[in-house]
Motif scaffolding. Structure first.
Motif, PDB file in Angstrom:
ATOM      1  N   TYR A 159       0.826  -1.217   0.000  1.00 34.93           N
ATOM      2  CA  TYR A 159       0.000   0.000   0.000  1.00 34.93           C
ATOM      3  C   TYR A 159       0.860   1.267   0.000  1.00 34.93           C
ATOM      4  O   TYR A 159       0.351   2.376  -0.086  1.00 34.93           O
ATOM      5  N   MET A 160       2.194   1.094   0.104  1.00 36.15           N
ATOM      6  CA  MET A 160       3.081   2.252   0.101  1.00 36.15           C
ATOM      7  C   MET A 160       3.739   2.434  -1.260  1.00 36.15           C
ATOM      8  O   MET A 160       3.942   1.467  -1.992  1.00 36.15           O
ATOM      9  N   THR A 161       4.084   3.684  -1.585  1.00 35.70           N
ATOM     10  CA  THR A 161       4.776   3.929  -2.851  1.00 35.70           C
ATOM     11  C   THR A 161       6.191   3.370  -2.782  1.00 35.70           C
ATOM     12  O   THR A 161       6.710   3.068  -1.710  1.00 35.70           O
ATOM     13  N   VAL A 162       6.795   3.282  -3.954  1.00 39.66           N
ATOM     14  CA  VAL A 162       8.197   2.853  -4.051  1.00 39.66           C
ATOM     15  C   VAL A 162       9.065   3.744  -3.163  1.00 39.66           C
ATOM     16  O   VAL A 162       9.885   3.258  -2.376  1.00 39.66           O
ATOM     17  N   LEU A 163       8.876   5.049  -3.262  1.00 38.02           N
ATOM     18  CA  LEU A 163       9.690   5.988  -2.479  1.00 38.02           C
ATOM     19  C   LEU A 163       9.545   5.732  -0.980  1.00 38.02           C
ATOM     20  O   LEU A 163      10.544   5.657  -0.248  1.00 38.02           O
ATOM     21  N   ASP A 164       8.310   5.578  -0.512  1.00 40.16           N
ATOM     22  CA  ASP A 164       8.095   5.349   0.924  1.00 40.16           C
ATOM     23  C   ASP A 164       8.656   3.997   1.367  1.00 40.16           C
ATOM     24  O   ASP A 164       9.161   3.865   2.480  1.00 40.16           O
ATOM     25  N   ASN A 165       8.578   3.002   0.482  1.00 40.25           N
ATOM     26  CA  ASN A 165       9.193   1.706   0.802  1.00 40.25           C
ATOM     27  C   ASN A 165      10.696   1.852   1.025  1.00 40.25           C
ATOM     28  O   ASN A 165      11.248   1.275   1.962  1.00 40.25           O
ATOM     29  N   VAL A 166      11.334   2.624   0.161  1.00 41.88           N
ATOM     30  CA  VAL A 166      12.793   2.808   0.275  1.00 41.88           C
ATOM     31  C   VAL A 166      13.131   3.494   1.595  1.00 41.88           C
ATOM     32  O   VAL A 166      14.159   3.214   2.206  1.00 41.88           O
ATOM     33  N   LEU A 167      12.232   4.363   2.056  1.00 42.23           N
ATOM     34  CA  LEU A 167      12.498   5.137   3.283  1.00 42.23           C
ATOM     35  C   LEU A 167      12.209   4.366   4.575  1.00 42.23           C
ATOM     36  O   LEU A 167      12.620   4.809   5.650  1.00 42.23           O
TER      37      LEU A 167
ATOM     38  N   ILE B 209      15.474   3.587 -11.877  1.00 38.61           N
ATOM     39  CA  ILE B 209      14.025   3.422 -11.690  1.00 38.61           C
ATOM     40  C   ILE B 209      13.391   4.622 -10.985  1.00 38.61           C
ATOM     41  O   ILE B 209      12.359   4.483 -10.341  1.00 38.61           O
ATOM     42  N   GLU B 210      13.989   5.804 -11.128  1.00 36.91           N
ATOM     43  CA  GLU B 210      13.429   6.953 -10.411  1.00 36.91           C
ATOM     44  C   GLU B 210      12.047   7.335 -10.934  1.00 36.91           C
ATOM     45  O   GLU B 210      11.233   7.879 -10.203  1.00 36.91           O
ATOM     46  N   HIS B 211      11.767   6.960 -12.185  1.00 33.99           N
ATOM     47  CA  HIS B 211      10.440   7.262 -12.749  1.00 33.99           C
ATOM     48  C   HIS B 211       9.339   6.424 -12.083  1.00 33.99           C
ATOM     49  O   HIS B 211       8.162   6.676 -12.290  1.00 33.99           O
ATOM     50  N   LEU B 212       9.738   5.455 -11.275  1.00 36.05           N
ATOM     51  CA  LEU B 212       8.745   4.595 -10.614  1.00 36.05           C
ATOM     52  C   LEU B 212       8.489   5.004  -9.163  1.00 36.05           C
ATOM     53  O   LEU B 212       7.721   4.343  -8.456  1.00 36.05           O
ATOM     54  N   ALA B 213       9.097   6.113  -8.746  1.00 40.84           N
ATOM     55  CA  ALA B 213       9.069   6.513  -7.329  1.00 40.84           C
ATOM     56  C   ALA B 213       7.662   6.556  -6.732  1.00 40.84           C
ATOM     57  O   ALA B 213       7.474   6.210  -5.563  1.00 40.84           O
TER      58      ALA B 213
ATOM     59  N   GLN C  92      12.868  -5.895  -7.229  1.00 39.42           N
ATOM     60  CA  GLN C  92      14.112  -6.258  -6.538  1.00 39.42           C
ATOM     61  C   GLN C  92      15.053  -5.058  -6.476  1.00 39.42           C
ATOM     62  O   GLN C  92      15.773  -4.887  -5.492  1.00 39.42           O
ATOM     63  N   LYS C  93      15.014  -4.196  -7.490  1.00 37.16           N
ATOM     64  CA  LYS C  93      15.833  -2.980  -7.438  1.00 37.16           C
ATOM     65  C   LYS C  93      15.347  -2.048  -6.323  1.00 37.16           C
ATOM     66  O   LYS C  93      16.151  -1.400  -5.647  1.00 37.16           O
ATOM     67  N   VAL C  94      14.040  -1.975  -6.136  1.00 40.76           N
ATOM     68  CA  VAL C  94      13.497  -1.172  -5.031  1.00 40.76           C
ATOM     69  C   VAL C  94      14.001  -1.738  -3.693  1.00 40.76           C
ATOM     70  O   VAL C  94      14.419  -0.994  -2.799  1.00 40.76           O
ATOM     71  N   ALA C  95      13.991  -3.061  -3.597  1.00 46.85           N
ATOM     72  CA  ALA C  95      14.477  -3.701  -2.367  1.00 46.85           C
ATOM     73  C   ALA C  95      15.967  -3.389  -2.155  1.00 46.85           C
ATOM     74  O   ALA C  95      16.419  -3.231  -1.020  1.00 46.85           O
TER      75      ALA C  95
END
Ligand code: ADP
Ligand code: MG
Length: 234
Positions: free
Chosen positions: A99-107, A130-134, A147-150
């Motif tokens: 339920y979180m965005t890619v950006l929030d997952n990274v944080l 993959i910044e366009h997927l933030a 996996q790149k987000v991870a």
């Protein structure tokens, strides 16, 4: 040495009728800033060794030291703090929060929503292409992208050690190579330890630790590395 393992045994189900020796008398020293592969068939003890290094599995006997600290002698809060500050983890399953965005997952590991933290997360995503997927959600991404987000999430705290467990198992070969290239580049800052049963992703590894039935059977130092100066020792 960054890590030193001495006489490590890990036995599951101690006290029950059936005991599994996951690791048997392991002695190992690891130096930093390298890509190290742990190789072996399923059930050979790879994950057990990885999580012992990370202090997530408590030895049945023997010791694991990180920067001369015995991990099993640290208080729970100290070892949690150590993992949060010094270690990054990447798993076979990405464990992103859907339920979180890619950006929030990274944080998530740093618990910091400041502009500065967000800029850092975006910079990492950019580096991974993959910044366009933030602002997307994980389910909108391909397996390789997730996996790149991870990986970005594992790198957000500038870890000194990255632990990866079968991180390419669910990826196609091209994505797997790309992910390994990113981790290989990160060895200029950190020790990267990757567990796999797939030798083909360890082309760039500096050392490969072969494990079989809980025992380290051999350590291969890659070409060009002086064996006497080996950063991995039995
Ligand atoms: N939580 C557990 N309880 C009991 N046995 C376990 C547990 N985790 C792993 N094992 C056993 O320990 C051995 C090593 O497992 P593991 O480290 O997961 O190997 P690998 O990662 O190489 O597949 C296997 O025989 C496995 O069945
Ligand atoms: Mg495993």
């Amino acid at each position: 040495m960054l890590f030193k393992i001495e006489n490590l045994n890990l036995i599951y189900d101690i006290g029950k009728e059936v005991q599994t020796y996951a690791l048997r008398n392991i002695n190992l020293s690891l130096e930093g800033n390298r890509l190290i592969g742990i190789m072996g068939p399923s059930g050979s003890g790879k994950s057990s060794l990885l999580y012992s290094l990370a202090g997530l599995k408590i030895p049945s006997s023997g010791t694991v030291s990180y920067k001369n600290m015995k991990l099993n002698e640290l208080s729970v809060s100290k070892s949690t703090e150590l993992r949060r500050k010094d270690f990054g983890f990447i798993f076979q399953r990405h464990f992103l929060i859907d339920y979180m965005t890619v950006l929030d997952n990274v944080l998530t590991p740093i618990n910091d929503n400041s502009t500065k933290a967000k800029e850092k997360a975006v910079a990492l995503l950019k580096k991974l292409g993959i910044e366009h997927l933030a602002n997307k959600k994980p389910h909108q991404l391909s397996g390789g992208q997730r996996q790149k987000v991870a990986i970005a999430r594992a790198l957000i705290n500038d870890p000194k050690v990255i632990f990866g467990d079968e991180i390419t198992a669910s990826l196609d070969h091209a994505s797997a190579r790309e992910v390994m290239k990113i981790l290989d580049e990160y060895t200029s800052n950190a020790l990267v330890i990757v567990v796999t049963h797939d030798a083909s992703i360890l082309e760039n590894a500096d050392d490969i630790i072969n494990i079989w039935d809980g025992v380290i059977t051999s350590i291969e130092n890659k070409e060009g590395k002086d064996n006497n100066e080996s950063a991995v020792d039995l």
